[in-house]
Design a protein around this motif. Structure first.
Motif, PDB file in Angstrom:
ATOM      1  N   LEU A   1       3.938   4.708   2.508  1.00  5.74           N
ATOM      2  CA  LEU A   1       3.067   3.458   1.908  1.00  5.74           C
ATOM      3  C   LEU A   1       3.613   2.874   0.715  1.00  5.74           C
ATOM      4  O   LEU A   1       3.479   3.702  -0.130  1.00  5.74           O
ATOM      5  CB  LEU A   1       1.320   3.825   1.859  1.00  5.74           C
ATOM      6  CG  LEU A   1       0.633   2.339   1.379  1.00  5.74           C
ATOM      7  CD1 LEU A   1       0.097   1.477   2.754  1.00  5.74           C
ATOM      8  CD2 LEU A   1      -0.690   2.931   0.788  1.00  5.74           C
ATOM      9  N   THR A   2       4.365   2.012   0.926  1.00  2.00           N
ATOM     10  CA  THR A   2       4.901   1.292  -0.449  1.00  2.00           C
ATOM     11  C   THR A   2       3.913   0.884  -1.477  1.00  2.00           C
ATOM     12  O   THR A   2       3.020   0.949  -1.089  1.00  2.00           O
ATOM     13  CB  THR A   2       5.691   0.177  -0.077  1.00  2.00           C
ATOM     14  OG1 THR A   2       5.074  -0.963  -0.305  1.00  2.00           O
ATOM     15  CG2 THR A   2       6.694   0.542   0.326  1.00  2.00           C
TER      16      THR A   2
ATOM     17  N   GLU B   1       4.428  -1.210  -3.068  1.00  2.00           N
ATOM     18  CA  GLU B   1       3.546  -3.158  -3.123  1.00  2.00           C
ATOM     19  C   GLU B   1       2.503  -3.004  -2.002  1.00  2.00           C
ATOM     20  O   GLU B   1       1.523  -3.465  -2.491  1.00  2.00           O
ATOM     21  CB  GLU B   1       4.416  -3.990  -2.841  1.00  2.00           C
ATOM     22  CG  GLU B   1       5.329  -4.435  -3.874  1.00  2.00           C
ATOM     23  CD  GLU B   1       6.754  -3.929  -4.153  1.00  2.00           C
ATOM     24  OE1 GLU B   1       6.794  -2.844  -3.049  1.00  2.00           O
ATOM     25  OE2 GLU B   1       6.754  -3.301  -5.023  1.00  2.00           O
ATOM     26  N   GLU B   2       2.394  -2.270  -1.331  1.00  2.00           N
ATOM     27  CA  GLU B   2       1.640  -1.813   0.260  1.00  2.00           C
ATOM     28  C   GLU B   2       0.269  -1.360  -0.451  1.00  2.00           C
ATOM     29  O   GLU B   2      -1.117  -1.652  -0.755  1.00  2.00           O
ATOM     30  CB  GLU B   2       1.965  -1.652   0.972  1.00  2.00           C
ATOM     31  CG  GLU B   2       2.627  -2.600   2.059  1.00  2.00           C
ATOM     32  CD  GLU B   2       3.700  -1.556   2.951  1.00  2.00           C
ATOM     33  OE1 GLU B   2       3.749  -1.970   4.305  1.00  2.00           O
ATOM     34  OE2 GLU B   2       3.931  -0.054   2.718  1.00  2.00           O
TER      35      GLU B   2
ATOM     36  N   ASN C   1      -1.295  -4.802  -2.956  1.00  2.00           N
ATOM     37  CA  ASN C   1      -1.901  -5.567  -1.750  1.00  2.00           C
ATOM     38  C   ASN C   1      -3.124  -5.200  -1.322  1.00  2.00           C
ATOM     39  O   ASN C   1      -4.279  -5.100  -1.267  1.00  2.00           O
ATOM     40  CB  ASN C   1      -1.021  -5.854  -1.277  1.00  2.00           C
ATOM     41  CG  ASN C   1      -0.329  -6.410  -1.941  1.00  2.00           C
ATOM     42  OD1 ASN C   1       0.034  -6.711  -3.086  1.00  2.00           O
ATOM     43  ND2 ASN C   1       1.474  -6.779  -1.177  1.00  2.00           N
ATOM     44  N   LEU C   2      -3.438  -3.939  -0.896  1.00  2.00           N
ATOM     45  CA  LEU C   2      -4.451  -3.375  -0.018  1.00  2.00           C
ATOM     46  C   LEU C   2      -5.896  -2.553  -0.857  1.00  2.00           C
ATOM     47  O   LEU C   2      -5.955  -2.198   0.146  1.00  2.00           O
ATOM     48  CB  LEU C   2      -4.215  -2.486   1.078  1.00  2.00           C
ATOM     49  CG  LEU C   2      -2.971  -3.034   2.528  1.00  2.00           C
ATOM     50  CD1 LEU C   2      -2.447  -1.896   2.591  1.00  2.00           C
ATOM     51  CD2 LEU C   2      -3.797  -4.346   2.823  1.00  2.00           C
TER      52      LEU C   2
ATOM     53  N   SER D   1      -5.739   0.169  -2.206  1.00  2.00           N
ATOM     54  CA  SER D   1      -6.583   1.781  -1.661  1.00  2.00           C
ATOM     55  C   SER D   1      -6.030   2.502  -2.995  1.00  2.00           C
ATOM     56  O   SER D   1      -6.164   1.797  -4.147  1.00  2.00           O
ATOM     57  CB  SER D   1      -5.080   2.219  -1.108  1.00  2.00           C
ATOM     58  OG  SER D   1      -3.461   2.068  -1.784  1.00  2.00           O
TER      59      SER D   1
ATOM     60  N   THR E   1      -3.619   6.145  -3.150  1.00  2.00           N
ATOM     61  CA  THR E   1      -3.303   4.575  -4.030  1.00  2.00           C
ATOM     62  C   THR E   1      -1.850   5.416  -4.995  1.00  2.00           C
ATOM     63  O   THR E   1      -0.854   5.514  -4.977  1.00  2.00           O
ATOM     64  CB  THR E   1      -3.298   3.973  -4.321  1.00  2.00           C
ATOM     65  OG1 THR E   1      -2.687   2.869  -4.540  1.00  2.00           O
ATOM     66  CG2 THR E   1      -4.512   5.011  -5.665  1.00  2.00           C
TER      67      THR E   1
ATOM     68  N   SER F   1       2.063   6.645  -3.478  1.00  2.00           N
ATOM     69  CA  SER F   1       2.115   5.802  -3.636  1.00  2.00           C
ATOM     70  C   SER F   1       2.994   5.438  -5.149  1.00  2.00           C
ATOM     71  O   SER F   1       3.815   4.529  -4.629  1.00  2.00           O
ATOM     72  CB  SER F   1       1.908   4.138  -3.022  1.00  2.00           C
ATOM     73  OG  SER F   1       1.586   4.430  -2.017  1.00  2.00           O
TER      74      SER F   1
ATOM     75  N   SER G   1      -4.837   0.796   4.523  1.00  5.14           N
ATOM     76  CA  SER G   1      -3.520   1.126   4.682  1.00  5.14           C
ATOM     77  C   SER G   1      -2.931   2.162   5.549  1.00  5.14           C
ATOM     78  O   SER G   1      -2.192   2.319   5.511  1.00  5.14           O
ATOM     79  CB  SER G   1      -3.762   1.946   3.450  1.00  5.14           C
ATOM     80  OG  SER G   1      -4.428   2.564   3.025  1.00  5.14           O
TER      81      SER G   1
ATOM     82  N   PRO H   1      -0.201  -0.394   7.543  1.00  3.12           N
ATOM     83  CA  PRO H   1       1.359  -0.216   7.478  1.00  3.12           C
ATOM     84  C   PRO H   1       1.904   1.233   7.472  1.00  3.12           C
ATOM     85  O   PRO H   1       3.218   1.234   8.474  1.00  3.12           O
ATOM     86  CB  PRO H   1       1.909  -0.782   5.912  1.00  3.12           C
ATOM     87  CG  PRO H   1       0.142  -0.107   5.518  1.00  3.12           C
ATOM     88  CD  PRO H   1      -0.174  -1.240   6.543  1.00  3.12           C
TER      89      PRO H   1
END
Lengths: 335, 407
Positions: free
Chosen positions: B204-205, B207-208, B211-212, B214, B219, B222, B346, B349
């Protein structure tokens, strides 16, 4: 047919029955010990040693469900085939100083083929059970089988080849001949290291043959809910469990016969009946040690691999180890 | 590559899932092509039950939203009610609350570590970590009387005090976890077979993760430094300078994979040990309840009017409780948002392009709590079939409801 040959025929049938029963009993017993030892290493109490027997009887009285979209004759036939082929191998293995029952008619090459049959039966059973999980499991079993065959066969062929170089003209793949001339006594220091590599190869192939962690990928409880065996229940599952228990004996016995065929009866200057008993007991003791290292210890120490990782591990790394063994033994011979 | 794909359903009941949840995978060979989540198998209508009870009764209901976050939910709920009714919590109670919730974090993270090992087929580590977890369970039982569902929280404080006699035992347990750290690090972070299965898996990058939206360790693994204890310090956390833990503090890099999530959780166990140590060293004297008489407290709450939001960093991430009191026996609205709800998406992705063998560990890696998360199931009352609403339909229903409420 003369009278004596009929007698030998009957004796062989009786012997086969006895060996099959003993093989199954010892297999289940060792499975119980294996579970108990694994439990102790994981600091839990673990099931009683007789648990595999209880499991077997419980499964036998359970309903045998054949899924709706399964192919019944393959689905029901696969466990039979697996058990029969594994038990057949038992007849070709010499136990201690007792010669193998069918010792003269079969050899290591036959065993290598027979060993593939339970795996093929599993694959057939998995594909025929009509479940997605079982299909994935069967695919994985096929990949795994193709991966571990090469290192396994390398080991077998190298042992026979080296023996042939030392004593041309012998039936080098016969287990009796192989166990009479262990590899350690044929080679020098370099070859000794090579033989250790071969032993390592065989030891790492064993968990895959027995489908235990880290190579229980086809069954993978947490991923595929039992994978290849997911639809099996009752009697069919019990037969697969038996086949697996017997296979454990066979893989252990192969290691013992090929690498540790030594007997102890002559140390106590025993002979005749007692010598057979002592040697057979010692054989089972060696078998226990080998199974402990090849199955129990490995499965508590490592996480399950992914199928591609396992495939690479066998086809690349373990094959290299096996070929290194071959190379060392060859160099040792040339020198 | 073959074009044909096949469908593999994981769930509602599956050995790799601790709770019912459905995943519909589209798989080609051993690769995941797409995944569709279908939650809603574990809806229990807890918020509805809460609206038929008084505030004190809801505390115990909130505790039972989840068996593992049984300090986090009542913590957030009590803070929401205190916020709505303007109740002050004595400092000693704040410290005891933090001690209990940090002990809960220790047990939750170690429990998760064991589950993760089991998903990898590494049962020896499962048994080891759950053995390590027993120490904190024993301590929680000694402090609160229960191994789970501690029954410790009350509006305006806590129900049980931590006595002088109990402090040595707490110190002993903390010392145990300090000693065991090396072992956990060896087993989880230095074992080659765990690294083989978790590195570059379920990525999970940064940015993801942003955006999500998390939350929690998911989180932070990441690289997002998000932790309410750090961002909006509350309770006794304000006195202790909590820093959000990201994996680069251990390995020097952030990959956002499952391995990083293991790092974050293992490190957080020892952050919790430090927080508890600080709390027992600086435990203030005084009352543990602002209003010891429950009947009187209920009377106050019955007259209260207003909205309140309570947030708490649960082991899995931020949990939010919203309460609306309207001068009645029962709250008008009670809303609980569990961290898993945020982390749900999450998975998309993370699971993309992974192998079938990665599914269990990736699913487990956000430490999902479906029981906390399942808030809505739409069932047709005639056919008993589950329904799925599209975004447009949901929007229409929301507008209708708003109009109804405005009238």
């Amino acid at each position: 047919m003369s009278g004596s040959s009929i007698l030998i025929f009957i004796l062989k049938i009786v012997g086969a029955l006895i060996i099959a029963v003993i093989g199954i009993l010892v297999g289940l017993f060792y499975k119980g010990i294996d579970r108990k030892l694994a439990a102790m290493m994981q600091s839990r109490v673990g099931p009683p040693v007789r648990q595999p027997f209880l499991d077997f009887f419980k499964l036998m009285i359970k309903e045998n469900i054949v899924p709706e979209n399964a192919i019944p004759w393959i689905f029901n036939g696969a466990p039979m085939l697996a058990l029969v082929s594994t038990i057949t191998i038992l007849f070709y293995i010499p136990y201690g100083s007792l010669p193998a029952l069918f010792g003269n008619s079969g050899d290591l090459i036959l065993i290598a083929y027979l060993l593939a049959i339970p795996a093929i039966a599993l694959v057939a059973g998995g594909f025929s059970s009509g479940s997605t999980y079982a299909s994935i499991g069967a695919q994985r079993e096929m990949v795994l089988m193709m991966s571990y065959e090469l290192p396994l066969v390398t080991t077998i062929v190298v042992l026979g080849w080296r023996l042939n170089l030392a004593y041309p003209g012998l039936k080098v793949f016969s287990l009796a001949v192989l166990s009479a001339n262990p590899i350690w006594s044929l080679v020098g220091p370099l070859g000794f290291i090579g033989a250790i590599l071969l032993l390592f190869t065989l030891a790492i192939v064993t968990p895959a043959e027995l489908s235990i962690v880290p190579f229980d990928i086809p069954e993978a409880e947490t991923e595929l809910a039992g994978g290849i065996l997911v639809e099996y229940s009752g009697r069919n599952l019990a037969l697969f469990e038996l086949a697996n228990a017997v296979k454990m004996i066979i893989m252990g016995a192969l290691t013992v016969v090929l690498f540790f065929p030594y007997n102890i009866a002559h140390l106590f200057s025993l002979s005749g009946f007692f010598a057979y008993i002592v040697d057979t007991l010692f054989f089972f003791f060696k078998l226990f040690i080998v199974i402990f290292f090849e199955a129990t210890l490995i499965r508590v120490a490592i996480a399950r691999l992914k199928i591609d990782q396992a495939s690479v591990a066998y086809l690349v790394f373990l094959s290299i180890v096996g070929l290194m063994g071959l190379l060392l033994i060859a160099v040792d011979y040339i020198i | 590559m073959s074009k044909s794909t096949y469908k593999v359903p994981i769930g509602p009941i599956h050995p790799s899932l601790e709770e019912p949840m459905t995943f519909n995978f589209e798989i080609s060979g051993e690769r995941i092509q797409s995944v569709d989540l279908a939650p809603g198998d574990n809806h229990r209508g807890i918020e509805f039950m809460g609206r038929n009870r008084n505030i004190i009764q809801i505390i115990y209901l909130a505790e039972r939203i989840c068996g593992i976050c049984s300090a986090s939910h009542p913590f957030a709920f009590c803070r929401a009610v205190e916020n709505a009714a303007g109740i002050e919590v004595p400092p000693r109670a704040e410290y005891i609350r933090v001690i209990i919730s940090e002990l809960e974090r220790i047990h939750s993270h170690i429990l998760w570590a064991g589950v993760a090992a089991h998903e990898l087929g590494f049962d020896s580590v499962l048994f080891l970590s759950w053995k390590v977890r027993e120490e904190v369970m024993d301590l929680l039982e000694m402090l609160t009387g229960n191994r789970v569902n501690y029954g410790m929280f009350m509006i305006g404080g806590v129900r049980r005090d931590i006595t002088e006699q109990q402090i040595p035992q707490i110190r002993k347990t903390l010392q145990y976890y300090k000693d065991v750290y090396q072992k956990l690090e060896d087993v989880f972070l230095k074992d080659p077979s765990i690294a083989l299965r978790t590195k570059n898996v379920g990525v999970l990058t940064y940015e993801e993760a942003l955006n999500l939206a998390s939350v929690g360790p998911t989180t932070r693994a990441s690289g997002v430094k998000k932790d309410i204890r750090q961002d909006q310090p509350y309770s006794a956390y304000a006195d202790f300078d909590v820093q959000a833990i990201t994996p680069d503090s251990y390995s020097g890099e952030v990959n956002g994979d499952v391995f990083d999530r293991i790092i974050v959780r293992i490190l957080e166990v020892f952050q919790s040990v430090q927080i508890i140590e600080y709390c027992i060293n600086n435990l203030p004297d005084g009352e543990i309840l602002s209003e010891p008489k429950i009947a009187k407290l209920l009377g106050v709450l019955k007259k209260a009017k207003g909205e309140g939001v309570g947030r708490h960093e649960a082991p899995r991430g931020e949990v939010i409780h919203y309460v609306k009191l309207n001068e009645s026996e029962n709250p008008e609205v009670w809303k609980a948002r569990a961290p898993t709800y945020n982390n749900l998406m999450s998975w998309m992705p993370m699971l993309q392009r992974q192998e079938v063998a990665d599914i269990p560990i990736v699913i487990a890696s956000i430490d999902p709590c479906i029981g906390c998360m399942d808030r809505v199931t739409l069932v047709d009352s005639n056919t008993y079939k589950k329904q799925v609403l599209t975004r447009e339909e949901l929007r229409k229903l929301s507008i209708e409801k708003t109009r109804r409420m405005l009238r």
